[in-house]
Design a protein around this motif. Structure first.
Motif, mmCIF file in Angstrom:
data_model
loop_
_atom_site.group_PDB
_atom_site.id
_atom_site.type_symbol
_atom_site.label_atom_id
_atom_site.label_comp_id
_atom_site.label_asym_id
_atom_site.label_seq_id
_atom_site.Cartn_x
_atom_site.Cartn_y
_atom_site.Cartn_z
ATOM 1 N N ALA A 23 -1.547 8.570 -3.345
ATOM 2 C CA ALA A 23 -2.268 8.691 -4.829
ATOM 3 C C ALA A 23 -2.076 7.251 -5.355
ATOM 4 O O ALA A 23 -2.702 7.066 -6.463
ATOM 5 N N GLY A 24 -1.059 6.530 -4.908
ATOM 6 C CA GLY A 24 -0.978 5.386 -5.458
ATOM 7 C C GLY A 24 0.423 4.940 -5.848
ATOM 8 O O GLY A 24 1.264 5.739 -6.198
ATOM 9 N N PRO A 25 1.047 3.735 -5.356
ATOM 10 C CA PRO A 25 0.154 2.696 -4.542
ATOM 11 C C PRO A 25 -0.860 3.315 -3.272
ATOM 12 O O PRO A 25 -0.404 4.195 -2.852
ATOM 13 N N GLY A 54 2.388 -0.662 -16.127
ATOM 14 C CA GLY A 54 1.694 0.640 -15.601
ATOM 15 C C GLY A 54 0.912 1.224 -16.730
ATOM 16 O O GLY A 54 1.243 1.046 -18.144
ATOM 17 N N ALA A 55 0.371 2.268 -16.509
ATOM 18 C CA ALA A 55 -0.181 2.922 -17.500
ATOM 19 C C ALA A 55 0.748 3.843 -18.683
ATOM 20 O O ALA A 55 0.674 3.866 -19.887
ATOM 21 N N SER A 56 1.915 4.049 -17.983
ATOM 22 C CA SER A 56 2.902 4.808 -18.854
ATOM 23 C C SER A 56 3.410 3.810 -19.990
ATOM 24 O O SER A 56 3.620 4.391 -21.099
ATOM 25 N N THR A 57 3.458 2.559 -19.619
ATOM 26 C CA THR A 57 3.619 1.675 -20.806
ATOM 27 C C THR A 57 2.551 1.731 -22.068
ATOM 28 O O THR A 57 2.823 1.345 -22.982
ATOM 29 N N GLN A 58 1.144 1.729 -21.454
ATOM 30 C CA GLN A 58 0.106 1.767 -22.244
ATOM 31 C C GLN A 58 0.052 3.064 -23.137
ATOM 32 O O GLN A 58 -0.420 3.152 -24.258
ATOM 33 N N PHE A 59 0.850 4.133 -22.651
ATOM 34 C CA PHE A 59 0.862 5.319 -23.439
ATOM 35 C C PHE A 59 1.654 5.130 -24.815
ATOM 36 O O PHE A 59 1.282 5.741 -25.844
ATOM 37 N N ALA A 60 2.586 4.130 -24.772
ATOM 38 C CA ALA A 60 3.167 3.588 -26.075
ATOM 39 C C ALA A 60 2.238 2.798 -26.812
ATOM 40 O O ALA A 60 2.057 2.671 -28.048
ATOM 41 N N ALA A 61 1.535 1.731 -25.829
ATOM 42 C CA ALA A 61 0.734 0.668 -26.426
ATOM 43 C C ALA A 61 -0.434 1.079 -27.349
ATOM 44 O O ALA A 61 -0.688 0.550 -28.262
ATOM 45 N N VAL A 62 -0.755 2.148 -26.994
ATOM 46 C CA VAL A 62 -2.116 2.842 -27.404
ATOM 47 C C VAL A 62 -1.888 2.926 -29.128
ATOM 48 O O VAL A 62 -2.523 2.421 -29.948
ATOM 49 N N GLU A 65 0.563 -1.242 -0.055
ATOM 50 C CA GLU A 65 -0.120 -0.012 0.148
ATOM 51 C C GLU A 65 0.807 1.421 -0.143
ATOM 52 O O GLU A 65 0.433 2.509 -0.311
ATOM 53 N N ILE A 66 2.077 1.263 0.578
ATOM 54 C CA ILE A 66 2.827 2.279 0.828
ATOM 55 C C ILE A 66 3.382 3.226 -0.697
ATOM 56 O O ILE A 66 3.601 2.482 -1.484
ATOM 57 N N SER A 67 3.350 4.458 -0.677
ATOM 58 C CA SER A 67 3.657 5.058 -1.784
ATOM 59 C C SER A 67 5.184 5.191 -2.156
ATOM 60 O O SER A 67 6.004 4.440 -1.090
ATOM 61 N N HIS A 68 5.408 4.533 -3.468
ATOM 62 C CA HIS A 68 6.700 4.259 -3.860
ATOM 63 C C HIS A 68 7.649 5.815 -3.612
ATOM 64 O O HIS A 68 8.880 5.492 -4.012
ATOM 65 N N ARG A 69 7.043 6.687 -3.553
ATOM 66 C CA ARG A 69 7.856 8.059 -3.026
ATOM 67 C C ARG A 69 8.135 8.275 -1.372
ATOM 68 O O ARG A 69 8.792 9.111 -1.326
ATOM 69 N N ASP A 70 7.482 7.426 -0.949
ATOM 70 C CA ASP A 70 7.882 7.215 0.682
ATOM 71 C C ASP A 70 9.175 6.951 0.805
ATOM 72 O O ASP A 70 9.623 5.869 0.235
ATOM 73 N N LYS A 71 9.862 7.499 1.857
ATOM 74 C CA LYS A 71 11.218 7.274 1.931
ATOM 75 C C LYS A 71 11.715 6.002 2.428
ATOM 76 O O LYS A 71 12.623 5.193 2.226
ATOM 77 N N ASN A 87 8.259 5.532 -13.178
ATOM 78 C CA ASN A 87 6.611 5.463 -13.031
ATOM 79 C C ASN A 87 6.523 4.469 -11.493
ATOM 80 O O ASN A 87 7.719 4.131 -11.036
ATOM 81 N N THR A 88 5.516 4.416 -11.393
ATOM 82 C CA THR A 88 5.204 3.508 -10.159
ATOM 83 C C THR A 88 5.683 2.019 -10.520
ATOM 84 O O THR A 88 5.466 1.284 -11.370
ATOM 85 N N PRO A 89 6.794 1.560 -9.657
ATOM 86 C CA PRO A 89 7.551 0.324 -9.881
ATOM 87 C C PRO A 89 6.564 -0.871 -9.374
ATOM 88 O O PRO A 89 5.694 -0.834 -8.581
ATOM 89 N N PRO A 90 6.908 -2.229 -9.582
ATOM 90 C CA PRO A 90 6.254 -3.242 -9.136
ATOM 91 C C PRO A 90 6.711 -3.370 -7.627
ATOM 92 O O PRO A 90 7.943 -4.395 -7.588
#
Lengths: 359, 359
Positions: free
Chosen positions: B10-12, B76-84, A39-45, A236-239
């Motif tokens: 905002a995500g995760p 992620g959506a960022s990869t779909q920006f190209a896939a579209v 759940e944690i943000s990937h931007r969280d330290k 972008n958001t990583p896995p």
């Protein structure tokens, strides 16, 4: 079934029980944050530290030179089959050595983007050997030479790597961290994580920075290694969960003594199994001895019916996912880093018993 | 910190506690297999059922027509920006409506592959509104019209969708499953999972099959929606854990009454927060009322110093990840499906207290 089984799957595959237990125990509260790591943000330290730590451990365990990037991306090795030409194929030609199913797929994908030349091929003997890398006709001015260092389906691996003018690009999905390599001998190494590193969903790319500065214009931004490197794998958001698990697995590997130590165990485990197979009357492994993988061990009884019986009875005995790939048939035991010696011993004990009952 | 926090990232982002607990409880033994779901082969029937169930639930909960595929991919959506464009841009031209940061990125990626025309743009008022979709100059013969249905950073969303000749393609990452939509109005819907659906690492694509049969020649195989559809999202190893979690989240959503029911709760939660902000003297939300997102609620105090103090004190009070995106500043409360009403009430209570102390 309450008991933990021995899982011989080719990937996704078994992970260290200590790592799974640690992840389970902090699943609802990741390092005191009051959140799950899912759940944690990937931007969280607290999370960014995980990515940094995983990268640092890859560098330390593989002794990665400083002029190489280490990035975590998505899409599996199959996506890298396209990323390789899209990042590197500037002159429009590259060499491929086809030693198995995935090597062939990589070669086919390369053909979308330029002249991908097959300079070696072991399909004549159902991929049971690796062509002699010293006598291949490497193309002058090729952008790279692509190999698959360990062939998951056919159970073969390079005993030595090509020495060539063009940068060597290696798909190491099914053997990374299992044996010592000299990263500087390669231009690019990539690997899907779901064998020796982590749950599926993350792919590691180790690339010489001097090679990746100028991807092709048609390369999707997300497939540009340079962009991922410049953003520390956080473009972008990583896995996030898979990287977190990779970090735990790498810590665990370091604690166990690193790649040199695990390689010794891997050689021992594979040796037990190959010795047993070679001395048995029922089982056979068809790979030339010097090219035998220490990660994936295919074997057959010679009877499809008996093979099916073996797989079914093994499953009942808690030895699962032993069915061979449909391209090969028979059985395959994938004995990655996380497979304990006891698992291999249990498999051999079962094979003995099965041979007595069915030999 | 032992207590579970309210996570407004905002995500995760926050996931349902019931789902996390269920995943934790079976983490070492997935449905009696004696393996973790992170270890099991994606070809194992027990796991294949998860993928099928997740697809079926997407179809059921969004009422997806049978002539649309539902696939789970990576990047992620960022990869779909190209896939579209790589799947759809056959004539070499497409329209983009730019209503925020990700809409802009999608448009920029489209320009790699053809004439990606910006036919609408709300940057003149810092993306605080959606251009009137009835008065835009849609391009004759465009391959598609691309929109971002909810703008995560700026907190705006489409109140109604464009009606146009070309297929409508929508990035719904930050609002999928939060409100009812008519899938048949769209050619393609895609969404990164890490807001309303699952941990990061899986992306859902819902596409009309008649549109996806002929991807561009330069499209990487892994980005071909057709290939993923033909293989039931199992062309290669999928992001297995994220799909598993998506399945649990979708089951949970169904149990809660589905999209209609959760939308009512979302409207209620967002209403509480917007009403409080609109009636306060300290806080302000700048988005035009009819375009306000019910998922992402940005607000400012007007003082950078006070904003920073708010974020820091909120964190101490167990309300985390409230810092706004650097492009907007201030605060942002992401209140996705999994954020309980109590979380929004706790935020409002804190905002009140902070206003009294600092107003």
């Amino acid at each position: 079934m309450d008991k933990r089984v021995y899982n011989f799957a080719a990937g996704p595959s078994t992970l260290p029980l200590e790592v799974l237990t640690e992840a389970r125990d902090e699943f609802l509260n990741f390092r005191g944050t009051g959140m799950s790591v899912t759940e944690i943000s990937h931007r969280d330290k607290t999370y960014e530290e995980v990515v940094k730590d995983a990268e640092a451990l890859v560098r330390e365990l593989l002794n990665v030179p400083d002029d190489y990037c280490v990035i975590f991306v998505q899409g599996g090795a199959s996506t890298q089959f396209a990323a390789v030409p899209l990042n590197l194929m500037h002159s429009g030609k590259a060499d491929y050595i086809v030693t198995g199913n995935f090597a062939k797929k990589a070669w086919q994908e390369g053909q979308i983007y330029g002249e991908a030349k097959k300079i070696g091929d072991s399909s004549d003997k159902i991929y049971t050997y690796i062509p002699d890398v010293d006598s291949l006709g490497y193309t002058d001015g090729a952008d790279y030479v692509h190999i698959t260092s360990n062939n998951t389906i056919f159970g073969s691996r390079y005993d030595k790597f090509p020495v060539c003018k063009a940068p060597l690009v290696a798909d190491m999905s099914s053997e990374i961290f299992s044996r010592e390599i000299n990263v500087a001998d390669f231009g690019v190494i990539y690997a899907g994580a779901q064998k020796n590193l982590a749950p599926a969903g993350v792919t590691i790319v180790i690339a010489k920075r001097a090679l990746i500065g100028n991807p092709l214009k048609i390369c999707p931004t997300m497939l540009k290694w340079k962009v991922q490197d410049e953003n520390g794998s956080l473009y972008n958001t990583p896995p996030a969960f898979s990287i977190y698990m990779a970090d735990l697995v790498l810590r665990n590997l370091k604690k166990k003594g690193g790649v040199k130590a695990i390689n010794e165990i891997n050689v021992y485990k594979a040796g037990l199994l190959y010795d047993f197979i070679d001395n048995s009357k029922l089982y056979k492994n068809n790979v030339e001895k010097k090219y035998r993988s220490i990660m994936n061990v295919p074997f057959v009884t010679g009877s499809d019916e008996l093979d099916a019986k073996f797989v079914a009875e093994a499953k009942k005995a808690g030895l699962v996912s032993l069915k061979g790939h449909r391209l090969v048939g028979g059985m395959r035991a994938s004995i990655y880093n996380a497979m304990p010696v006891e698992g291999v011993q249990a498999l051999i004990a079962f094979m003995k018993k099965f041979e007595v009952e069915n030999g």
